[in-house]
Design a protein around this motif. Structure first.
Motif, PDB file in Angstrom:
ATOM      1  N   ALA A 149       7.115   6.893  -4.363  1.00  0.00           N
ATOM      2  CA  ALA A 149       6.556   7.077  -3.016  1.00  0.00           C
ATOM      3  C   ALA A 149       5.752   8.365  -2.946  1.00  0.00           C
ATOM      4  O   ALA A 149       4.758   8.447  -2.221  1.00  0.00           O
ATOM      5  N   GLY A 150       6.166   9.393  -3.699  1.00  0.00           N
ATOM      6  CA  GLY A 150       5.404  10.631  -3.731  1.00  0.00           C
ATOM      7  C   GLY A 150       3.992  10.414  -4.235  1.00  0.00           C
ATOM      8  O   GLY A 150       3.041  11.031  -3.732  1.00  0.00           O
ATOM      9  N   ALA A 151       3.831   9.531  -5.224  1.00  0.00           N
ATOM     10  CA  ALA A 151       2.501   9.227  -5.756  1.00  0.00           C
ATOM     11  C   ALA A 151       1.651   8.500  -4.724  1.00  0.00           C
ATOM     12  O   ALA A 151       0.440   8.741  -4.618  1.00  0.00           O
ATOM     13  N   LEU A 196      -0.170  -1.336  -4.484  1.00  0.00           N
ATOM     14  CA  LEU A 196      -0.798  -1.058  -3.188  1.00  0.00           C
ATOM     15  C   LEU A 196      -2.276  -0.751  -3.393  1.00  0.00           C
ATOM     16  O   LEU A 196      -2.655  -0.078  -4.366  1.00  0.00           O
ATOM     17  N   PHE A 197      -3.081  -1.203  -2.471  1.00  0.00           N
ATOM     18  CA  PHE A 197      -4.508  -0.866  -2.445  1.00  0.00           C
ATOM     19  C   PHE A 197      -5.187  -1.190  -3.782  1.00  0.00           C
ATOM     20  O   PHE A 197      -6.111  -0.494  -4.210  1.00  0.00           O
ATOM     21  N   GLY A 198      -4.702  -2.230  -4.474  1.00  0.00           N
ATOM     22  CA  GLY A 198      -5.287  -2.609  -5.751  1.00  0.00           C
ATOM     23  C   GLY A 198      -4.888  -1.720  -6.907  1.00  0.00           C
ATOM     24  O   GLY A 198      -5.530  -1.739  -7.968  1.00  0.00           O
ATOM     25  N   LYS A 199      -3.839  -0.927  -6.741  1.00  0.00           N
ATOM     26  CA  LYS A 199      -3.399   0.009  -7.776  1.00  0.00           C
ATOM     27  C   LYS A 199      -1.905  -0.168  -8.016  1.00  0.00           C
ATOM     28  O   LYS A 199      -1.154  -0.473  -7.102  1.00  0.00           O
ATOM     29  N   LEU A 235       1.976   8.841  -1.429  1.00  0.00           N
ATOM     30  CA  LEU A 235       1.606   9.868  -0.451  1.00  0.00           C
ATOM     31  C   LEU A 235       0.441  10.714  -0.962  1.00  0.00           C
ATOM     32  O   LEU A 235      -0.467  11.065  -0.201  1.00  0.00           O
ATOM     33  N   HIS A 236       0.473  11.058  -2.244  1.00  0.00           N
ATOM     34  CA  HIS A 236      -0.609  11.852  -2.828  1.00  0.00           C
ATOM     35  C   HIS A 236      -1.947  11.138  -2.674  1.00  0.00           C
ATOM     36  O   HIS A 236      -2.957  11.753  -2.296  1.00  0.00           O
ATOM     37  N   ASP A 237      -1.960   9.844  -2.950  1.00  0.00           N
ATOM     38  CA  ASP A 237      -3.222   9.096  -2.886  1.00  0.00           C
ATOM     39  C   ASP A 237      -3.716   8.901  -1.456  1.00  0.00           C
ATOM     40  O   ASP A 237      -4.907   9.067  -1.180  1.00  0.00           O
ATOM     41  N   VAL A 238      -2.827   8.550  -0.547  1.00  0.00           N
ATOM     42  CA  VAL A 238      -3.293   8.325   0.832  1.00  0.00           C
ATOM     43  C   VAL A 238      -3.696   9.639   1.494  1.00  0.00           C
ATOM     44  O   VAL A 238      -4.572   9.664   2.358  1.00  0.00           O
ATOM     45  N   ALA A 239      -3.078  10.760   1.079  1.00  0.00           N
ATOM     46  CA  ALA A 239      -3.446  12.058   1.645  1.00  0.00           C
ATOM     47  C   ALA A 239      -4.877  12.431   1.294  1.00  0.00           C
ATOM     48  O   ALA A 239      -5.553  13.127   2.061  1.00  0.00           O
ATOM     49  N   ALA A 240      -5.356  11.982   0.141  1.00  0.00           N
ATOM     50  CA  ALA A 240      -6.704  12.338  -0.323  1.00  0.00           C
ATOM     51  C   ALA A 240      -7.746  11.272  -0.008  1.00  0.00           C
ATOM     52  O   ALA A 240      -8.915  11.444  -0.351  1.00  0.00           O
ATOM     53  N   THR A 273       4.503  -3.403   3.138  1.00  0.00           N
ATOM     54  CA  THR A 273       5.775  -3.828   2.553  1.00  0.00           C
ATOM     55  C   THR A 273       6.020  -3.172   1.207  1.00  0.00           C
ATOM     56  O   THR A 273       7.130  -2.710   0.912  1.00  0.00           O
ATOM     57  N   GLU A 274       4.989  -3.114   0.388  1.00  0.00           N
ATOM     58  CA  GLU A 274       5.131  -2.474  -0.919  1.00  0.00           C
ATOM     59  C   GLU A 274       5.433  -0.980  -0.780  1.00  0.00           C
ATOM     60  O   GLU A 274       6.234  -0.423  -1.526  1.00  0.00           O
ATOM     61  N   PHE A 275       4.783  -0.343   0.161  1.00  0.00           N
ATOM     62  CA  PHE A 275       5.046   1.073   0.391  1.00  0.00           C
ATOM     63  C   PHE A 275       6.474   1.273   0.879  1.00  0.00           C
ATOM     64  O   PHE A 275       7.161   2.218   0.477  1.00  0.00           O
TER      65      PHE A 275
END
Length: 467
Positions: free
Chosen positions: A277-279, A264-267, A281-286, A220-222
């Motif tokens: 949203a770009g940030a 999201l994810f504690g961050k 995507l950057h985190d989930v990609a890595a 939901t947050e994403f």
């Protein structure tokens, strides 16, 4: 375990590639691994040829049709049906061009690698707007990035109008956005028009994977972070809040973006606008979870339905160590001994079966009506995967008795029609299977009563049906 060079050449062109063309086994035999690595190109994959339009052009055709549909409603449906048929038929050259590229390319590992990512980031023809966007999506968002950084591929696919339309992102409105305030929307997903489809599929299918630990609250947050990612001209209801840009292209609508930080994810993500949203995507990609998910899918696609754990671990390590470099991931796959096991553990999908059958004769389909409907009858309708998960990888999805009967019927028809361009069947068998051609299959081909029968026997052999 040492593998005979002739066997490695056969594996290179059938398992890593899309099936051998005449002479391809000879080209691969000297250095099978090097033959595959030479196909890795940081500039991206090859592009289908033909009179192909951009995604924006297709979008505007559909928009004009929708306007005409409203205007012509009182005059009957014939003009509307005619326009709808014309628009749908515009997808035909896209798929035919894609199939012809697969049949004719000298770099079929590069094409198989590309098709894997097209399926990973599925966009399908669920309605008229998406039916004409699938081809442009693959050409514009996927093919240029398949040997680059995964983050770039992920971002390009997420921002493409095809994906935004397919997963209904253009309908998503932040519950506390300026636009929502003017409409009297209250807080809450249902009241606001918040759509979670894109956010959910990115986390579940494109990156982290099921069971990686993210929660519904993260989804939901994403989704709130993604509000504003849209297609110019796709949501006329936004009215005076519409953003600038060319119709049919990506746009960011600040007016519908949910304000404030996202968690999201504690961050916390405190970025403003499109960067938020770009940030994410950057985190989930890595993420290591993404590395695990992608490594498993690649190993399953290329090697076995039950992927070897050692191969998965090696691919994951490369992904994390290289900042998600897909060219290095491809090299690791080629260098992995598990990928060269002689056992043929993968069963071809209908598309792979047809493409490899054409490649065996060194020809390509010229008429969509003799190619597309066949795929549909075999359960793999062109550009229309059944869900965002894409086409199934496992043999059980394609090897049912009824499906085998359909393959047999097509093989007989194809072999009969191909007689004028067909060479000696035994030579075709040797050119297409090489060291994978077994003595029983070779004997059956050589003893067939006619050349069409011999070719049909070859195509339906276990050695040809598997890779």
């Amino acid at each position: 375990m040492s593998i005979d060079p002739a066997m490695k050449a056969s594996i290179a062109v059938t398992r890593f590639g899309l099936g051998a063309k005449p002479g391809e086994l000879d080209a691969a035999r000297a250095d099978p691994a090097g033959y595959l690595k030479a196909q890795i190109r940081t500039g991206g994959a090859d592009q289908p040829q033909g009179d192909l339009k951009s995604g924006a052009a297709h979008f505007n055709e559909v928009r004009d049709y929708q306007i005409m549909r409203r205007e012509d409603k009182a005059d009957g449906l014939d003009p509307v049906k005619r326009a709808q048929k014309t628009i749908r038929e515009s997808a035909v050259p896209e798929f035919l061009g894609r199939a012809q590229l697969a049949c004719q390319t000298d770099a079929s590992f590069r094409e198989r690698w590309t098709l894997f990512w097209c399926n990973h980031f599925t966009v399908a023809a669920k309605n008229l707007p998406t039916a004409v966007e699938v081809g442009p999506f693959e050409r514009e968002a996927i093919r240029p990035h398949v040997f680059g950084r995964f983050e770039d591929l992920l971002t390009a696919s997420t921002m493409h109008p095809g994906m935004l339309l397919y997963l209904d992102q253009v309908q998503s409105i932040g519950p506390n956005s300026p636009y929502a305030a003017t409409r009297g929307f209250g807080y809450g997903a249902k009241a606001s028009g918040l759509n979670e489809n894109l956010a959910r599929e990115i986390l579940e299918l494109h990156t982290l994977g099921v069971g990686s630990g993210y929660t519904q609250a993260d989804v939901t947050e994403f989704a709130r972070a993604l509000t504003g990612w849209s297609v110019q001209g796709a949501n006329r209801g936004v009215g005076r809040f519409a953003s600038a840009g060319e119709p049919g292209e990506f746009t960011f609508r600040e007016a519908v973006h949910e304000p404030g930080a996202r968690h999201l994810f504690g961050k916390s993500y405190n970025q403003d606008g499109i960067a938020q949203a770009g940030a994410v995507l950057h985190d989930v990609a890595a993420s290591p979870a993404t590395a695990q998910h992608l490594a498993t899918k690649i190993a399953r696609h290329f090697v076995a339905d039950d992927p070897p754990p050692a191969l998965v671990a090696r691919l994951k390590q490369t992904f994390l160590a290289s900042d998600g470099r897909l060219d290095q991931l491809a090299e690791t796959l080629i260098d992995s001994p598990e990928a060269w096991a002689p056992q043929q553990r993968k069963f071809k999908t209908p598309y792979e079966f047809l493409i490899s059958s054409y490649r065996a004769l060194g020809i390509a389909p010229q008429d969509f009506t003799k190619f597309g409907p066949v795929l549909t009858s075999m359960g793999q309708q062109p550009f229309n995967a059944p869900s965002p998960k894409g086409w199934a990888e496992e043999a059980q999805a394609w090897a049912a008795p009824d499906a085998i009967v359909k393959r047999m019927g097509w093989s007989e028809t194809y072999a009969a029609a191909a007689t004028p361009v067909m060479g000696e069947p035994m030579q075709i068998a040797q050119n297409s299977l090489g060291a994978q051609l077994t003595q029983p299959v070779g004997l059956a081909v050589s003893r067939a009563e006619s050349r069409p029968e011999a070719l049909a026997i070859l195509l339906m052999s276990p050695e040809f049906q598997r890779r």
